[in-house]
Write a protein that holds these residues in place. Structure first.
Motif, short mmCIF file in Angstrom:
data_model
loop_
_atom_site.label_atom_id
_atom_site.label_comp_id
_atom_site.label_asym_id
_atom_site.label_seq_id
_atom_site.Cartn_x
_atom_site.Cartn_y
_atom_site.Cartn_z
N SER A 27 -4.63 4.80 0.25
CA SER A 27 -3.77 3.85 -0.64
C SER A 27 -4.51 2.34 -0.44
CB SER A 27 -2.57 3.81 -0.25
OG SER A 27 -2.32 3.21 1.03
N GLY A 28 -5.02 2.14 0.74
CA GLY A 28 -5.53 0.92 0.86
C GLY A 28 -4.63 -0.19 1.08
N ASN A 29 -3.31 0.34 1.42
CA ASN A 29 -2.20 -0.69 1.68
C ASN A 29 -1.55 -0.27 3.01
OD1 ASN A 29 -1.95 -2.63 -0.68
ND2 ASN A 29 -1.97 -0.66 -1.74
N LYS A 30 -0.63 -1.40 3.52
CA LYS A 30 0.08 -1.09 4.58
C LYS A 30 1.03 -0.06 4.19
CE LYS A 30 -2.22 -4.24 6.59
NZ LYS A 30 -3.20 -3.99 7.59
N LEU A 31 1.45 0.63 5.19
CA LEU A 31 2.65 1.62 5.23
C LEU A 31 4.15 0.96 5.31
CD1 LEU A 31 1.17 4.55 7.19
CD2 LEU A 31 1.11 4.14 4.71
N GLU A 32 5.00 0.94 4.39
CA GLU A 32 6.47 0.31 4.41
C GLU A 32 7.21 1.39 4.93
OE1 GLU A 32 9.46 -2.01 1.54
OE2 GLU A 32 7.84 -1.10 0.85
N TYR A 33 8.00 1.08 5.75
CA TYR A 33 8.84 2.23 6.24
C TYR A 33 10.49 1.51 6.69
CZ TYR A 33 8.04 0.10 10.81
OH TYR A 33 7.88 -0.78 12.16
N ASP A 34 11.44 2.40 6.83
CA ASP A 34 12.67 2.03 7.24
C ASP A 34 13.53 3.03 7.85
OD1 ASP A 34 14.98 0.46 7.64
OD2 ASP A 34 15.29 0.07 5.54
N PHE A 35 14.45 2.85 8.52
CA PHE A 35 15.21 3.97 9.13
C PHE A 35 16.81 3.61 8.73
CE2 PHE A 35 11.60 3.67 11.62
CZ PHE A 35 11.18 4.90 12.07
N LYS A 36 17.47 4.88 8.81
CA LYS A 36 19.06 4.73 8.42
C LYS A 36 19.81 5.51 9.26
CE LYS A 36 22.57 4.92 4.95
NZ LYS A 36 22.90 5.13 3.49
N GLU A 37 20.48 5.18 10.29
CA GLU A 37 21.14 5.95 11.28
C GLU A 37 22.24 6.95 10.54
OE1 GLU A 37 24.27 5.34 14.93
OE2 GLU A 37 22.33 4.19 15.10
N ILE A 38 22.01 8.20 11.01
CA ILE A 38 23.05 9.16 10.53
C ILE A 38 24.23 9.38 11.47
CG2 ILE A 38 23.45 11.74 9.90
CD1 ILE A 38 20.32 11.60 8.78
N ASN A 39 23.75 9.50 12.69
CA ASN A 39 24.84 9.66 13.79
C ASN A 39 24.12 9.55 15.14
OD1 ASN A 39 23.21 12.10 14.44
ND2 ASN A 39 24.91 13.44 13.47
N ASP A 40 24.61 9.94 16.32
CA ASP A 40 24.01 9.25 17.65
C ASP A 40 22.73 10.00 17.90
OD1 ASP A 40 26.28 7.62 18.09
OD2 ASP A 40 27.36 9.04 19.15
N SER A 41 22.32 11.13 17.19
CA SER A 41 21.32 12.02 17.40
C SER A 41 20.24 11.72 16.42
CB SER A 41 21.89 13.40 17.56
OG SER A 41 22.38 13.38 18.52
N PHE A 42 20.52 11.32 15.24
CA PHE A 42 19.64 11.68 14.05
C PHE A 42 19.66 10.42 13.24
CE2 PHE A 42 20.78 16.03 15.21
CZ PHE A 42 19.56 16.56 15.35
N SER A 43 18.34 10.10 12.60
CA SER A 43 18.35 9.08 11.74
C SER A 43 17.30 9.58 10.35
CB SER A 43 17.46 7.84 12.24
OG SER A 43 17.42 6.79 11.44
N TYR A 44 17.51 8.71 9.36
CA TYR A 44 16.83 9.04 8.25
C TYR A 44 15.65 8.17 8.17
CZ TYR A 44 16.33 11.97 3.92
OH TYR A 44 15.75 12.79 3.06
N PHE A 45 14.46 8.77 8.21
CA PHE A 45 13.14 7.84 8.31
C PHE A 45 12.57 7.79 6.86
CE2 PHE A 45 8.18 8.80 8.68
CZ PHE A 45 7.93 7.08 8.91
N TYR A 46 12.42 6.75 6.09
CA TYR A 46 11.91 6.58 5.04
C TYR A 46 10.58 5.76 5.08
CZ TYR A 46 16.75 6.68 3.43
OH TYR A 46 18.04 7.11 3.01
N LEU A 47 9.58 6.45 4.12
CA LEU A 47 8.11 5.91 4.28
C LEU A 47 7.70 5.70 2.72
CD1 LEU A 47 5.73 5.49 5.75
CD2 LEU A 47 5.01 7.86 5.26
N ASN A 48 7.29 4.39 2.51
CA ASN A 48 6.73 4.14 1.13
C ASN A 48 5.18 3.63 0.97
OD1 ASN A 48 7.08 3.50 -1.53
ND2 ASN A 48 6.83 1.22 -0.95
N THR A 49 4.66 4.17 0.01
CA THR A 49 3.00 3.77 -0.13
C THR A 49 3.01 3.20 -1.61
OG1 THR A 49 2.66 5.74 1.30
CG2 THR A 49 0.77 4.85 0.01
N GLU A 50 2.18 2.04 -1.58
CA GLU A 50 1.96 1.49 -3.06
C GLU A 50 0.45 1.73 -3.17
OE1 GLU A 50 0.91 -3.19 -3.99
OE2 GLU A 50 2.97 -2.68 -3.17
N ILE B 214 5.03 5.96 -3.90
CA ILE B 214 5.45 7.14 -3.41
C ILE B 214 6.31 7.13 -2.25
CG2 ILE B 214 4.34 9.45 -2.50
CD1 ILE B 214 1.98 9.05 -4.26
N THR B 215 7.35 7.54 -2.32
CA THR B 215 8.50 7.31 -1.16
C THR B 215 8.88 8.75 -0.63
OG1 THR B 215 9.13 5.52 -2.15
CG2 THR B 215 10.49 6.23 -0.30
#
Length: 505
Positions: free
Chosen positions: A165-188, A106-107
């Motif tokens: 979930s019983g698992n660690k949370l996987e995550y990542d970020f992707k910069e959009i501009n100087d003020s905002f970023s996209y935050f991704y969260l994945n659960t197994e 689930i992402t």
């Protein structure tokens, strides 16, 4: 489920739906949603998931866990809906769920401010550092103290996702501009009732797959994207989601009606790529340019059907619109459907969109092809001239946008003013959506009754609204001896900001 994009781009990169389907199929993705997640949209997605999970072979415990984590992930997205984020060039959210090798993934993805990233990382890493018992204790402590903020992507919801979930949370970020970023969260979420002889695999899910798909959706200004199982229940749930998202208008009603035809086409006529599944796999998306919407569906069809399907579509495309109406009525009256030269659904798509149908076939193997059908809907809904001849009781109406002629003349004494003026008001409201750069409107009435005055006032109000962005001028004619008609013109002039010219005859 609407996403941001450049509406002024009239020539977006050509979208090959089969490429998007391959991108999702390699990870066995089941549902992907992209857009603005209101509470109604969240409820609709959960209803759709509930329908799908009922048909799966997983245990009740697994289904409950998946449903719970989906709910928390979606609520996490909804909590980040903030007006501040509308400064971002990519301001909408993403949700995906898929199943692969006896595991669910689930992402979710949403906008965060860059200044919050370090705090998000710290909180997630703290959650990931805890064992099962410590996590349960941390959950209890957080509930009682409210130690974590729900803003910034962390809080009790994330603790519960990790715990369930019983698992660690996987995550990542992707910069959009100087003020905002996209935050991704994945659960197994592992499936407990997997076979004892689980096949070995090198499969490793990566957020990079979702990021790649996400980039395509934004780049091509996709305003709705759905991939998954198409059956009657999922179709109804998906339509409910879209109905909640779209604001009612002439164009959106047309989008909804055409969407019904396309989704039912997949549900009823698509073929499966595997005999092991009893649902219809497919993909559906809506893209938007400056002057049109494009509704695109994709599904598998047997190669034995492709020639007949091509002939049907070409037959429909070759029909003029007058011929189309005749053919449509003929089929409606023909109860022997085997005699039809083309499916009623295809005819209805062209009839409603007023455009030819675009299509393609991509051969998968000797048995199957991937069929893509695209329907375009023009945003420029050109109004026809409105002419209503005068009677002893009603005025002459002549509205001709092409010649910038808008006149109401003679006298207005209708017995039922509502019945007479209703279509006139509807026409003007449609014209207001895309009026001429300059509109000259003439009132040349000998006299009108009280019930008519309500509608004349309403017409002037529509013109006044129009004048906020376009040039509108009213010519109000009156006879030299008719002081009342002159006075009414002066009153309308005073109550609006319109350019007004009183013309004595």
């Amino acid at each position: 489920m609407f996403i941001n994009g450049d509406k002024n781009n009239n020539n977006p990169k050509s979208i090959r739906l089969i490429d998007l389907y391959d991108l999702t199929r390699k990870d066995d993705l089941e549902y992907i949603f992209r857009g603005d997640f209101s509470s109604k949209i969240v409820s609709g997605i959960l209803d759709l998931a509930k329908t799908t999970l009922k048909e799966s072979s997983d245990t009740y415990r697994i289904k409950s866990k998946i449903y719970y984590i989906m709910g928390e992930s979606l609520q996490n997205i909804a909590r980040h809906h903030c007006e501040t984020f509308y400064q971002s060039p990519d301001k909408y959210s993403l949700f995906a769920i898929h199943k692969k090798n006896f595991k669910y993934y689930i992402t979710s993805g949403n906008i965060v401010e860059i200044k919050d990233i370090d705090g998000i990382k710290y909180k997630i890493e703290k959650i990931n550092s805890l064992g099962h018992d410590d996590l349960r204790e941390y959950s209890r402590t957080t509930r009682s103290t409210g130690a974590l903020s729900e803003k910034g992507g962390a809080g009790l919801g994330l603790i519960e996702i990790a715990k369930r979930s019983g698992n660690k949370l996987e995550y990542d970020f992707k910069e959009i501009n100087d003020s905002f970023s996209y935050f991704y969260l994945n659960t197994e979420i592992p499936v407990l009732n997997k076979p004892e002889a689980e096949p070995k695999t090198d499969y490793k899910y990566s957020i990079e797959n979702i990021k790649e798909l996400h980039e395509i959706l934004v780049k091509d200004n996709v305003i709705l994207f759905f991939k998954g199982a198409f059956n009657q229940n999922s179709l109804l749930n998906l339509l409910s989601i879209v109905e909640s998202q779209l604001k009612e208008s002439t164009i959106t009603i047309k989008i909804y009606n055409i969407m019904v035809e396309l989704l039912q086409n997949i549900s009823k006529h698509a073929d499966n790529f595997s005999v092991e599944i009893d649902w219809k796999p497919g993909i559906f998306m809506i893209t938007e340019t400056k002057d049109k919407f494009m509704l695109i569906s994709g599904n598998y069809v047997k190669n034995a059907k492709t020639d007949a399907l091509k002939r049907n579509i070409e037959y429909v495309n070759d029909l003029s619109f007058s011929q189309l109406v005749i053919e449509y009525n003929r089929i409606l009256q023909d109860f022997d459907l085997k005699n039809n030269n083309a499916g009623l659904g295809l005819i209805d798509l062209k009839r409603k969109s007023k455009q030819n149908l675009d299509y393609s076939f991509h051969e998968i193997d000797k048995d199957l092809s991937f069929f893509t059908l695209q329907v375009s809907i023009s945003k420029i809904n050109k109004l026809s001239t409105l002419i209503i001849d005068a009677t002893e009781e009603t005025p002459r109406i002549h509205f001709d946008p092409d010649n910038n002629l808008f006149e109401i003349t003679n006298k207005s004494l209708p017995e039922d003013a509502d019945e007479f003026y209703r279509p006139i008001i509807v026409w003007l409201e449609s014209y207001k959506l895309k009026p001429n750069k300059n509109t000259n409107f003439t009132f040349k009435l000998d006299y009108y009754n009280t019930s008519s005055s309500r509608y004349i006032t309403r017409i002037i109000k529509i013109l006044d609204d129009m004048a906020r962005k376009h040039e509108v001028k009213i010519f109000w004619y009156y006879r030299e001896i008719d002081e009342d008609m002159q006075s009414m013109g002066e009153e309308y002039f005073e109550m609006t900001d319109l350019e007004f010219e009183l013309v004595e005859t």
